[in-house]
Scaffold this motif. Structure first.
Motif, PDB file in Angstrom:
ATOM      1  N   LEU A   9       0.826  -1.207   0.000  1.00  0.00           N
ATOM      2  CA  LEU A   9       0.000   0.000   0.000  1.00  0.00           C
ATOM      3  C   LEU A   9       0.860   1.258   0.000  1.00  0.00           C
ATOM      4  CD1 LEU A   9      -2.933  -1.007   2.378  1.00  0.00           C
ATOM      5  CD2 LEU A   9      -2.918  -0.919  -0.121  1.00  0.00           C
ATOM      6  N   LYS A  10       1.969   1.227   0.735  1.00  0.00           N
ATOM      7  CA  LYS A  10       2.893   2.368   0.715  1.00  0.00           C
ATOM      8  C   LYS A  10       3.459   2.556  -0.689  1.00  0.00           C
ATOM      9  CE  LYS A  10       7.120   4.340   2.607  1.00  0.00           C
ATOM     10  NZ  LYS A  10       7.337   5.034   1.356  1.00  0.00           N
ATOM     11  N   ASP A  11       3.828   1.454  -1.338  1.00  0.00           N
ATOM     12  CA  ASP A  11       4.321   1.544  -2.719  1.00  0.00           C
ATOM     13  C   ASP A  11       3.284   2.186  -3.625  1.00  0.00           C
ATOM     14  OD1 ASP A  11       6.711   0.358  -1.980  1.00  0.00           O
ATOM     15  OD2 ASP A  11       6.218  -1.601  -2.832  1.00  0.00           O
ATOM     16  N   TRP A  12       2.012   1.770  -3.467  1.00  0.00           N
ATOM     17  CA  TRP A  12       0.952   2.350  -4.298  1.00  0.00           C
ATOM     18  C   TRP A  12       0.777   3.830  -4.000  1.00  0.00           C
ATOM     19  CZ3 TRP A  12      -0.631   1.214  -8.745  1.00  0.00           C
ATOM     20  CH2 TRP A  12      -0.637  -0.110  -9.175  1.00  0.00           C
ATOM     21  N   LYS A  13       0.820   4.199  -2.737  1.00  0.00           N
ATOM     22  CA  LYS A  13       0.689   5.615  -2.380  1.00  0.00           C
ATOM     23  C   LYS A  13       1.827   6.421  -2.996  1.00  0.00           C
ATOM     24  CE  LYS A  13      -1.909   4.677   1.783  1.00  0.00           C
ATOM     25  NZ  LYS A  13      -1.890   4.579   3.245  1.00  0.00           N
ATOM     26  N   ASP A  14       3.032   5.842  -2.997  1.00  0.00           N
ATOM     27  CA  ASP A  14       4.177   6.523  -3.623  1.00  0.00           C
ATOM     28  C   ASP A  14       3.970   6.668  -5.128  1.00  0.00           C
ATOM     29  OD1 ASP A  14       5.371   6.650  -1.122  1.00  0.00           O
ATOM     30  OD2 ASP A  14       6.794   5.014  -1.505  1.00  0.00           O
ATOM     31  N   LYS A  15       3.521   5.582  -5.793  1.00  0.00           N
ATOM     32  CA  LYS A  15       3.285   5.624  -7.245  1.00  0.00           C
ATOM     33  C   LYS A  15       2.211   6.664  -7.586  1.00  0.00           C
ATOM     34  CE  LYS A  15       4.255   0.729  -8.199  1.00  0.00           C
ATOM     35  NZ  LYS A  15       5.487   0.859  -8.932  1.00  0.00           N
ATOM     36  N   ILE A  16       1.158   6.680  -6.806  1.00  0.00           N
ATOM     37  CA  ILE A  16       0.058   7.629  -7.047  1.00  0.00           C
ATOM     38  C   ILE A  16       0.541   9.056  -6.813  1.00  0.00           C
ATOM     39  CG2 ILE A  16      -2.189   8.403  -6.169  1.00  0.00           C
ATOM     40  CD1 ILE A  16      -2.759   5.324  -5.680  1.00  0.00           C
ATOM     41  N   SER A  17       1.340   9.273  -5.766  1.00  0.00           N
ATOM     42  CA  SER A  17       1.872  10.611  -5.482  1.00  0.00           C
ATOM     43  C   SER A  17       2.741  11.112  -6.629  1.00  0.00           C
ATOM     44  CB  SER A  17       2.696  10.601  -4.189  1.00  0.00           C
ATOM     45  OG  SER A  17       1.871  10.310  -3.090  1.00  0.00           O
ATOM     46  N   VAL A  18       3.583  10.244  -7.155  1.00  0.00           N
ATOM     47  CA  VAL A  18       4.423  10.627  -8.298  1.00  0.00           C
ATOM     48  C   VAL A  18       3.536  10.982  -9.493  1.00  0.00           C
ATOM     49  CG1 VAL A  18       6.079   9.752 -10.002  1.00  0.00           C
ATOM     50  CG2 VAL A  18       6.477   9.370  -7.559  1.00  0.00           C
TER      51      VAL A  18
END
Length: 169
Positions: A9-18
């Motif tokens: 989920l952290k990875d997804w949040k990072d991808k979405i933020s980028v």
């Protein structure tokens, strides 16, 4: 297991933020307002995800589900292409439009012959009304679940999973 889920989920949040930062820069440069600019929807609840899975009759692909846990869809994700949220998966006018288009594509040139999958194995996950582009993911019940296929009249490209599709450039 819980640590892996939190890490994903952290990875997804990072991808979405980028992606949000990229889209904000595109919006800043789009002086003529050529493309619509939207932020992703708020995260889907576990109840929304369970309801969508119950409606579909199978679980949602793991990567796509994790994305939905961070952003329940994204209007204008790629120009005028909307990335579906749980509400679309259950049924929306855009989903109805996509399903009709899949029927036409299947009648014209059997999807199984062009993509290697039966229409019933494909779950629409993104589309636009402005053009013929649509994206599907192979259902959990298919022989090869989790593959994302881009159609625009015919098959344009296959992505091995939802993460690769999301990160496409």
């Amino acid at each position: 297991m819980k640590d892996e889920k939190e890490s994903n989920l952290k990875d997804w949040k990072d991808k979405i933020s980028v992606m949000v930062l990229v889209k904000q820069e595109i919006q800043r440069l789009d002086k003529m307002g050529i493309w619509p600019h939207y932020l992703p929807e708020i995260a889907a609840t576990e109840e929304q995800l369970a309801s969508a899975e119950k409606y579909l009759g199978h679980s949602i692909d793991k990567d796509y589900r994790e994305f939905l846990m961070c952003a329940n869809g994204w209007k204008g994700f790629l120009h005028t292409i909307d990335l579906f949220g749980t509400g679309d998966l259950i049924g929306s006018s855009l989903m109805d439009y996509v399903l009709r288009n899949l029927d036409v594509m299947d009648d014209a040139a059997k999807l199984s012959e062009t993509s290697g999958f039966l229409k019933e194995e494909l779950l629409p996950i993104a589309a636009t009304r402005e053009d013929i582009d649509l994206f599907v993911i192979t259902r959990e019940t298919s022989s090869h679940p989790g593959i994302v296929i881009w159609f625009a009249g015919g098959e344009v490209e296959k992505f091995p999973n939802f993460k690769e599709f999301f990160s496409y450039d």
